[in-house]
Design an enzyme around this catalytic site. Sequence first.
Site, PDB file in Angstrom:
ATOM      1  N   GLY A 156       0.829  -1.189   0.000  1.00  5.15           N
ATOM      2  CA  GLY A 156       0.000   0.000   0.000  1.00  5.15           C
ATOM      3  C   GLY A 156       0.867   1.243   0.000  1.00  5.15           C
ATOM      4  N   GLU A 211       5.345  -6.376   0.765  1.00  4.25           N
ATOM      5  CA  GLU A 211       5.026  -6.804  -0.609  1.00  4.25           C
ATOM      6  C   GLU A 211       4.710  -5.608  -1.500  1.00  4.25           C
ATOM      7  OE1 GLU A 211       2.279 -10.561   0.864  1.00  4.25           O
ATOM      8  OE2 GLU A 211       1.340  -8.679   0.284  1.00  4.25           O
ATOM      9  N   PRO A 212       5.663  -4.772  -1.775  1.00  3.33           N
ATOM     10  CA  PRO A 212       5.364  -3.604  -2.607  1.00  3.33           C
ATOM     11  C   PRO A 212       5.246  -3.968  -4.086  1.00  3.33           C
ATOM     12  CG  PRO A 212       7.694  -3.666  -2.090  1.00  3.33           C
ATOM     13  CD  PRO A 212       7.074  -4.832  -1.361  1.00  3.33           C
ATOM     14  N   GLY A 213       4.238  -3.439  -4.733  1.00  5.75           N
ATOM     15  CA  GLY A 213       4.124  -3.582  -6.178  1.00  5.75           C
ATOM     16  C   GLY A 213       4.354  -2.221  -6.813  1.00  5.75           C
ATOM     17  N   ARG A 232      -6.328   2.972 -15.617  1.00  9.60           N
ATOM     18  CA  ARG A 232      -6.397   3.538 -14.267  1.00  9.60           C
ATOM     19  C   ARG A 232      -7.183   4.854 -14.177  1.00  9.60           C
ATOM     20  NH1 ARG A 232      -2.840   4.865 -11.293  1.00  9.60           N
ATOM     21  NH2 ARG A 232      -3.438   3.816  -9.378  1.00  9.60           N
ATOM     22  N   TYR A 251     -10.139   4.033 -11.749  1.00 14.00           N
ATOM     23  CA  TYR A 251      -9.907   4.490 -10.367  1.00 14.00           C
ATOM     24  C   TYR A 251      -9.939   6.011 -10.229  1.00 14.00           C
ATOM     25  CZ  TYR A 251      -7.595  -0.125  -9.843  1.00 14.00           C
ATOM     26  OH  TYR A 251      -7.278  -1.450  -9.818  1.00 14.00           O
ATOM     27  N   CYS A 262     -14.289   3.678 -28.382  1.00 17.03           N
ATOM     28  CA  CYS A 262     -15.640   4.199 -28.566  1.00 17.03           C
ATOM     29  C   CYS A 262     -16.451   4.066 -27.288  1.00 17.03           C
ATOM     30  CB  CYS A 262     -16.312   3.521 -29.753  1.00 17.03           C
ATOM     31  SG  CYS A 262     -15.576   4.129 -31.268  1.00 17.03           S
ATOM     32  N   GLU A 263     -16.124   4.929 -26.380  1.00 26.96           N
ATOM     33  CA  GLU A 263     -16.714   5.024 -25.057  1.00 26.96           C
ATOM     34  C   GLU A 263     -15.983   6.181 -24.395  1.00 26.96           C
ATOM     35  OE1 GLU A 263     -17.266   1.821 -21.790  1.00 26.96           O
ATOM     36  OE2 GLU A 263     -17.302   0.801 -23.724  1.00 26.96           O
ATOM     37  N   TYR A 277       0.311  -1.512 -12.831  1.00 27.09           N
ATOM     38  CA  TYR A 277      -1.126  -1.642 -13.107  1.00 27.09           C
ATOM     39  C   TYR A 277      -1.532  -0.932 -14.393  1.00 27.09           C
ATOM     40  CZ  TYR A 277      -0.825  -3.121  -8.304  1.00 27.09           C
ATOM     41  OH  TYR A 277      -0.450  -3.766  -7.171  1.00 27.09           O
TER      42      TYR A 277
HETATM   43  C1  LIG Z   1      -1.778  -5.989  -4.917  1.00 24.34           C
HETATM   44  C2  LIG Z   1      -1.150  -6.565  -3.734  1.00 24.34           C
HETATM   45  C3  LIG Z   1       0.035  -6.006  -3.222  1.00 24.34           C
HETATM   46  C4  LIG Z   1       0.714  -4.802  -3.829  1.00 24.34           C
HETATM   47  O1  LIG Z   1       0.057  -3.597  -3.645  1.00 24.34           O
HETATM   48  P1  LIG Z   1       0.724  -2.228  -4.146  1.00 24.34           P
HETATM   49  O2  LIG Z   1      -0.202  -1.175  -3.750  1.00 24.34           O
HETATM   50  O3  LIG Z   1       0.924  -2.327  -5.611  1.00 24.34           O
HETATM   51  O4  LIG Z   1       2.062  -2.095  -3.473  1.00 24.34           O
HETATM   52  C5  LIG Z   1       0.608  -6.627  -2.140  1.00 24.34           C
HETATM   53  N1  LIG Z   1       0.032  -7.720  -1.554  1.00 24.34           N
HETATM   54  C6  LIG Z   1      -1.097  -8.268  -2.010  1.00 24.34           C
HETATM   55  C7  LIG Z   1      -1.661  -9.462  -1.350  1.00 24.34           C
HETATM   56  C8  LIG Z   1      -1.735  -7.705  -3.105  1.00 24.34           C
HETATM   57  O5  LIG Z   1      -2.872  -8.252  -3.559  1.00 24.34           O
END
Ligand SMILES: *Cc1c(COP(=O)(O)O)cnc(C)c1O
Length: 411
Positions: free
Chosen positions: A229, A270-272, A309, A313, A339-340, A367
């Site tokens: 997050g 767990e950063p994405g 996004r 969002y 087309c939307e 994303y």
């Molecule tokens: C999507 C997700 C993340 C990554 O979230 P970010 O906001 O991209 O850092 C981490 N853990 C789990 C279980 C997720 O589903």
Amino acid sequence: MMYELENKNSSVDKEYLIGLTQKYGTPLYVYDSCKIKKQYIKMKNAFSGIKNLIINYACKANTNLNILKFLQKLGSGLDTVSIQEVELGLKAGFHPKKIIFTPNCVSIQEIKKAVDFGVRINLDNLSILEKFGEFYPDYAVGIRINPHIMAGGNSKISVGHVDSKFGISYYQIPHIKRILKNTGLKIEGFHMHTGSDISNIKSFLEGAKILFQTAMDFPNLDYIDFGSGFKVPYKKNDIKTDLYSLSFSITRKFEEFCKNYGNQITLIFEPGKFIVSESGYFLVSVNVIKHTTSTVFAGVDSGFNHLIRPMFYDAYHCIENISNPNGHFHFYTVVGYICESDTFGLNRKVQEIREGDILCIKNAGAYCFSMSSNYNSRYRPSEVMIFNGKDFLIRKRETMQDLLRNIIEIL
Ligand SMILES: *Cc1c(COP(=O)(O)O)cnc(C)c1O
């Protein structure tokens, strides 16, 4: 251990990006591996006070195999949410024990496949926990706890609140214990993930407290996983997660927990988005400028089929005209060709846009491609990775063949 940040400035500038569009065409995703590495190291350094720290890249943000391989070589682990992501991770060279599978509402069959692959599994449902315990009493698992916290920048991405479908409520711990007793299953870790885009570290700390309390009751844990997050800036002066104040509080509280717990366990993040968002640039060509009675539209050769996004969002992505960096600023609404309603940016101040110009949409590493589709029967774009100072095509643009690949003609 502190890692050296590469001093070399990233080579990504406007002329370079324009050059890439000439070489590869548009629409085009470009990822700067230097930036990915910087972010990974930034996170390692911020939490360097924690003895056993693991960073698992949440790969749903961007699953290009080359990005996975790059992070694997940096020492990252992998967070996965589908068996296909698990397979991609294994293909990228991650050791099974460095992959955590955190599914939601998947079948027990899919979870059995994860057992066959030997990856770590994190369950978030009592009925699955019970089934799992009956089949595999010796395969220790993690438990995703729902700490009942409202966090996140948008209700769609807030996943830890009371009515969320994710996690097992911490009020149901007695039920978890009963299942463990009945099946003989062991718990190796506790996990929470309360949503993306948390700028307020208070929610992290509240969640942490609940996880620590929960964990105290379960001896022999390997890890506590705080999910992610982490917010990154999407525009100038945008708020972001303050890693250092978060680290300051978490490190102290985690040490305290380990002391009381009597064991130095592992802490996982767990950063994405944090790892890959800012590494990405999405480059599009301006097809048309269209004046209406109220608005000047810039219509580009892409749409929410490639980057959803903003529509999905209400996300803000910075848009720059890299073909006319010194042009006068005017207001434009930048839209796609779908087309939307298909708006990348509403009423944006951008350097004068002319037909044929290249616009750069920023924060396109997370994303974006991974949520793309073939809507309107458009091809998904190609992806380029800048690695060791050179550009590499890491995904070809689709063709008509890709659209027809699985079609079975019956007429
Ligand atoms: C999507 C997700 C993340 C990554 O979230 P970010 O906001 O991209 O850092 C981490 N853990 C789990 C279980 C997720 O589903």
